[in-house]
Write an enzyme that holds these catalytic residues in place. Structure first.
Site, mmCIF file in Angstrom:
data_model
loop_
_atom_site.group_PDB
_atom_site.id
_atom_site.type_symbol
_atom_site.label_atom_id
_atom_site.label_comp_id
_atom_site.label_asym_id
_atom_site.label_seq_id
_atom_site.Cartn_x
_atom_site.Cartn_y
_atom_site.Cartn_z
ATOM 1 N N GLY A 1 -5.449 -8.980 2.889
ATOM 2 C CA GLY A 1 -6.032 -8.056 1.910
ATOM 3 C C GLY A 1 -5.260 -7.860 0.639
ATOM 4 N N HIS B 1 5.885 -0.787 -2.854
ATOM 5 C CA HIS B 1 5.422 -0.044 -4.037
ATOM 6 C C HIS B 1 5.488 1.460 -3.819
ATOM 7 C CE1 HIS B 1 3.005 -3.855 -5.356
ATOM 8 N NE2 HIS B 1 4.291 -3.946 -5.609
ATOM 9 N N ASN C 1 0.822 -1.208 0.000
ATOM 10 C CA ASN C 1 0.000 0.000 0.000
ATOM 11 C C ASN C 1 0.858 1.261 0.000
ATOM 12 O OD1 ASN C 1 -2.107 -1.777 0.045
ATOM 13 N ND2 ASN C 1 -2.500 -1.548 2.257
ATOM 14 N N ALA D 1 -10.026 -7.410 7.353
ATOM 15 C CA ALA D 1 -8.929 -6.892 8.183
ATOM 16 C C ALA D 1 -9.457 -6.286 9.481
ATOM 17 C CB ALA D 1 -8.154 -5.843 7.383
ATOM 18 N N CYS E 1 11.373 20.275 -8.901
ATOM 19 C CA CYS E 1 12.259 19.840 -7.813
ATOM 20 C C CYS E 1 12.927 21.079 -7.192
ATOM 21 C CB CYS E 1 13.319 18.905 -8.391
ATOM 22 S SG CYS E 1 14.648 18.520 -7.251
ATOM 23 N N CYS F 1 16.892 20.699 -8.119
ATOM 24 C CA CYS F 1 17.534 20.815 -9.444
ATOM 25 C C CYS F 1 16.601 21.414 -10.479
ATOM 26 C CB CYS F 1 18.019 19.429 -9.911
ATOM 27 S SG CYS F 1 16.675 18.412 -10.587
#
Ligand code: APR
Length: 250
Positions: free
Chosen positions: A195, A121, A104, A239, A155, A158
């Site tokens: 899950g 992830h 998640n 859950a 950013c 940079c």
């Protein structure tokens, strides 16, 4: 086996476990009101095209739409609360060596007070620069609808374009996050998978790794999944129902 029997069998395993690893997927956050990806009708992928919104090609085609979609998802998470399942894991983690590795990109485990060993992830709240790869945290621009195209900020280091901090289809996982997840399952004597449909590798391969390392595997999911066969116990519950009942039984 009735759900009550499964609960006592899981509680027995959990009660004697020295090290626990909990692997979570989108179903962990469903009872906080966050859509999963593949649940029919309600899953994100039933209304959005993953290739358009969660892939390098989608970013190249329309980065403002992609950035706006991730801002919209981040805003939904900000407006949500950890559920009883997240809170139960925090309580369990306070009593046992318990590592959480999650797919998640939300921060609900952390907001429930848990320490998360691995976000394989990435995170909605950790954007990075497409040029220098440095993570920075620009002020969120809350968007109400995903169709809002929002120009990604530059950013601060940079001047390159920022991109979402999530890992996209076709991209490799952050090496340190993956290694931490493998280490968690290979050193656990109990692995609880909560899950996830178990269709996205390499995360979906972790339960098999756990079994070959000698761990017991428990699945908490209302329905059968691609990894159900890997589980010693399959607890057909949610859950926010299962985890509090388990921790209360410890
Ligand atoms: N409690 C437990 N499980 C639930 C609940 C709940 N309340 N509600 C749904 N589930 C289960 C569903 O039955 C399903 O098996 O959660 C699972 C969600 O599966 P997916 O939507 O496929 O989510 P996930 O497995 O986390 O997807 C993996 O795919 O799109 C990519 O990067 C994205 O991390 C994501 C990855």
């Amino acid at each position: 086996m009735s759900n009550a029997d499964v609960l006592s069998a899981v509680a027995e395993l959990a009660g004697s476990a020295q090290r626990v690893a909990v692997l979570t997927g989108a179903g962990m956050s469903a009872e906080s009101g966050i859509s999963t990806f593949r649940d029919a009708q309600t899953g994100l992928w039933s209304t959005f095209e993953p290739a358009d919104l969660a892939s390098p090609d989608g970013w190249a085609r329309d980065r403002n739409l992609v950035w706006g979609w991730y801002q919209w998802r981040a805003e939904l998470v900000r407006r949500s609360q950890p559920n009883a399942g997240h809170l139960a894991l925090t309580e369990w983690q306070a009593r046992t060596h318990l590592d959480i590795a999650t797919q998640n990109v939300d921060d609900l485990h952390e907001r429930a007070g848990s320490t998360v060993m691995s976000h394989v992830h990435g995170s909605l709240f950790d954007p990075r620069c497409t040029e220098c790869d440095v993570h920075s945290h620009p002020e969120p621009e809350p968007v109400d609808e995903y169709a809002d195209r929002v120009t990604p900020p530059l950013c601060p280091y940079c001047g390159g374009d920022m991109r979402p901090g999530a890992v996209w289809f076709g991209e490799s996982l952050p090496e340190d996050q993956w290694r931490a997840a493998v280490e968690a399952v290979e050193s656990a004597d109990l692995v609880v998978v909560v899950g996830t449909s178990g269709v996205v590798f390499p995360f979906a391969g972790l339960p098999a790794m756990a079994r070959s390392a000698g761990a017991s595997v428990v699945e908490i999911n209302p329905v059968e999944t691609e990894i159900s066969d890997m589980a010693d116990l399959r607890w057909r519950t949610t859950a926010a129902n299962g985890l509090p009942a388990l921790v209360a039984a410890l």
